[in-house]
Each structure stands twice: as C-alpha cells, then as structure tokens.
Motif scaffolding. Structure first.
Motif, short mmCIF file in Angstrom:
data_model
loop_
_atom_site.label_atom_id
_atom_site.label_comp_id
_atom_site.label_asym_id
_atom_site.label_seq_id
_atom_site.Cartn_x
_atom_site.Cartn_y
_atom_site.Cartn_z
N ILE A 127 0.84 -1.18 0.13
CA ILE A 127 0.10 0.12 0.08
C ILE A 127 0.88 1.15 -0.05
N GLY A 128 0.73 2.12 -0.91
CA GLY A 128 1.43 3.36 -1.07
C GLY A 128 1.40 4.41 -0.01
N LEU A 129 1.81 3.94 1.33
CA LEU A 129 1.98 4.97 2.51
C LEU A 129 3.44 5.38 2.34
N GLN A 130 3.85 6.53 1.48
CA GLN A 130 4.99 6.89 0.94
C GLN A 130 5.71 7.84 1.99
N ALA A 131 5.01 8.21 2.79
CA ALA A 131 5.78 9.57 3.84
C ALA A 131 6.91 8.79 4.52
N ARG A 132 6.77 7.67 5.07
CA ARG A 132 8.26 7.09 5.60
C ARG A 132 9.13 6.60 4.69
N GLN A 133 9.09 7.01 3.49
CA GLN A 133 10.42 7.05 2.28
C GLN A 133 10.87 8.63 1.99
N ASP A 134 10.16 9.33 2.65
CA ASP A 134 10.63 10.87 2.49
C ASP A 134 11.90 10.84 3.29
N LEU A 135 13.07 11.78 2.60
CA LEU A 135 14.36 11.71 3.25
C LEU A 135 14.50 12.54 4.57
N ALA A 136 13.61 13.42 4.60
CA ALA A 136 13.52 14.00 5.92
C ALA A 136 13.17 13.31 7.19
#
Length: 298
Positions: A127-136
């Motif tokens: 599932i595309g919960l992509q916030a945890r892949q943000d560099l920050a």
C-alpha cells in the motif's frame, strides 16, 4: 533475475503517475520495467501506448485485461479511491503482485476483503504510504532511534488539507462526498499518522473529533456551488505506548497567507525536532523542511 514487469492502471501521458511513480521506476530500471497500461478510454490508451512504447488496454474491462496479461508480473493501481477495490481484485484474482495507492479502499470492510483475498491467493502486496520514504522522515527516524533529542515527551501537528475548504479544484470535487472515501481523514491524516507511528510508535489510547463545518464549497474554475458531506475539521489527541502525548489538528482548505501549511513538532527531554512545509499539510507530498534544536544535533 529479470526485471519485474509492471502494468499500471491509471497511467496517462501527463498525470499523477508520471510525476509520482514513474521516476522511481526509471531509477530502479534494473529491478522494474514498465510493460503495460490500462485506462478507461481507448483514446487515452492509444496515447499512452505511443508515448511510452508499451502495450496498452482501453475501455471498461481494460484493468481486467491488464491483470491477465502474461507480460505483467505486478499491477499498480493509480486511480481514484472508489475504483481501488474492483481493480485491485482483478490483480489479486490473477495472482499478480499488486501495489495500491493509499487509501486501500472505501472504508475498513473493503480493506479487509482485499487483504483476505490476497492472503488466500498467496501474493505479495503493498500500500502506497510513502511518507516514511521521504528523506526528511528517514533522517528523523535515524536521529530519534539514536536518542538524539532524548526521551520523547510529546508531539503535535497542525496541518491544512488543501481541499475541503471554501474552494476546491474541479478534479478534486469528488472528495467532498464522504462516500467516495477520499477525505481529509483518509488522505492527509492517514499518511501523516503512518509517519507518526513509524517515528514514535503506536497509540495506546486516543480520542478523535471530526466535524463538517462547511456544508458546501465552490468549484474554483467555474464558481459552481456544490454540497460537502466530508469532514473539514479533525482533532486527534492521545497517548502513545511510549507514554508521550500526541495532538493532531487538520483543517480543510489552504493555509492562511504568511503561515505554514504543515507544522509538526516532536519534543524530547534533550531537544526539539520540527518539520515545516508551505502549501498544504500532506507530509507525504510536501518534502518538509526539518530542524533540530539544539543546533549541534544536525
């Protein structure tokens, strides 16, 4: 191993997938290759085929055709939430790996049905919960795991939804109908709370309050007035399993001029970490600026 062959439902010549997903696929070309697409109209399918030089299906049963195609190992579902379950189920039944953008479906029941079907078919899902892949966010995770700001005492966020305010873009008008499953709760808050628990751990207890304070909105392009049933105010307060307190407030619409669209603070007993972003409070899409105080923690 040969690259995984990816088929996309919802790919267009110039749209969300092109900007949000395609760069990642291109950067991982040794692992993934784009082979097929499906759209609801044959005209757009023909445009996609010519532009990307891939196989493309158009029409009402295009998603099912793509899922059954031998040149597709993995199906990406990149369409509006109301269509997620039906399209993802085609991939699941074809025993293809499937990536579905968040929200997974309209409500918990659709999510349960998809999860059970995927388990029964023994396929891999994401599932595309992509916030945890943000560099920050990834850097913050590293610092927090290293106790750089000590033990966490509290966290709080104020964010603007972007939509669900006095005005809405024509393409987002469907989000004002809560039955469509794309609301301020499911989208900006859903992505944010995943980032929160990724960094700080799960909630132990919480209270949540929601309200629809605007009964309507105006289409920005036309001035048309439309009814709104989706919540435009959300407050969540609770205690994490670590003992830290958490407070979250999301508001519909855009931020007040001169202010930030997202302000997130994590307080430790040895320092404070803050995330700020202009625009709207979508932590998964805003590339927030990060600051850690005292400054020696950088």
């Amino acid at each position: 191993m040969s690259p995984i062959k990816v088929g996309v439902v919802g790919l267009s010549v110039d749209g969300w997938f092109k900007n949000a997903h395609l760069p990642a696929l291109q950067a991982l070309s040794n692992s993934y290759t784009l082979t097929a697409a499906a759209t609801s109209r044959q005209e757009s399918a023909d445009q996609v085929a010519e532009h990307y030089h891939i196989k493309s299906f158009g029409g009402s049963n295009s998603a099912e055709q793509l899922a059954q195609d031998a040149d597709v190992n993995m199906v990406v579902v990149s369409v509006k939430t109301p269509l997620h379950k039906q399209i993802a189920m085609h991939a699941v039944n074809a025993k293809k790996a499937v990536f579905v953008e968040w929200p997974l479906g309209i409500g918990l029941q659709e999510a349960i049905e998809l999860a059970e079907a995927a388990k029964a078919n023994g396929i891999r899902t994401m599932i595309g919960l992509q916030a945890r892949q943000d560099l920050a966010i990834r850097k913050a995770k590293q610092l927090l795991d290293q106790k750089k700001i000590g033990n966490i005492l509290s966290t709080n966020l104020i964010g603007y939804g972007g939509s669900w305010g006095a005005q809405v873009q024509q393409r987002d008008a469907y989000t004002l109908d809560e039955k469509n499953g794309t609301t301020m709760i499911t989208v900006p808050f859903g992505h944010f709370v995943d980032a929160l628990v990724y960094l700080l751990g799960e909630f132990d207890s919480l209270h949540a309050y929601r309200a629809t304070t605007r009964t309507g909105s105006t289409i920005a392009e036309t001035g048309e007035k439309i009814k709104s049933t989706a919540p435009d105010q959300l407050v969540v307060q609770g205690q994490l399993k670590s003992g830290a307190l958490a407070s979250v407030h999301y508001k519909g619409g855009a931020q007040v001029p001169g202010t930030e669209g997202l302000v997130w603070e994590i307080e430790g007993d040895e320092g404070i970490m803050t995330f700020k972003a202009a625009g709207v409070g979508h932590v998964q899409a805003s590339s927030p600026r990060t600051n850690v105080s005292p400054s020696w923690l950088h």
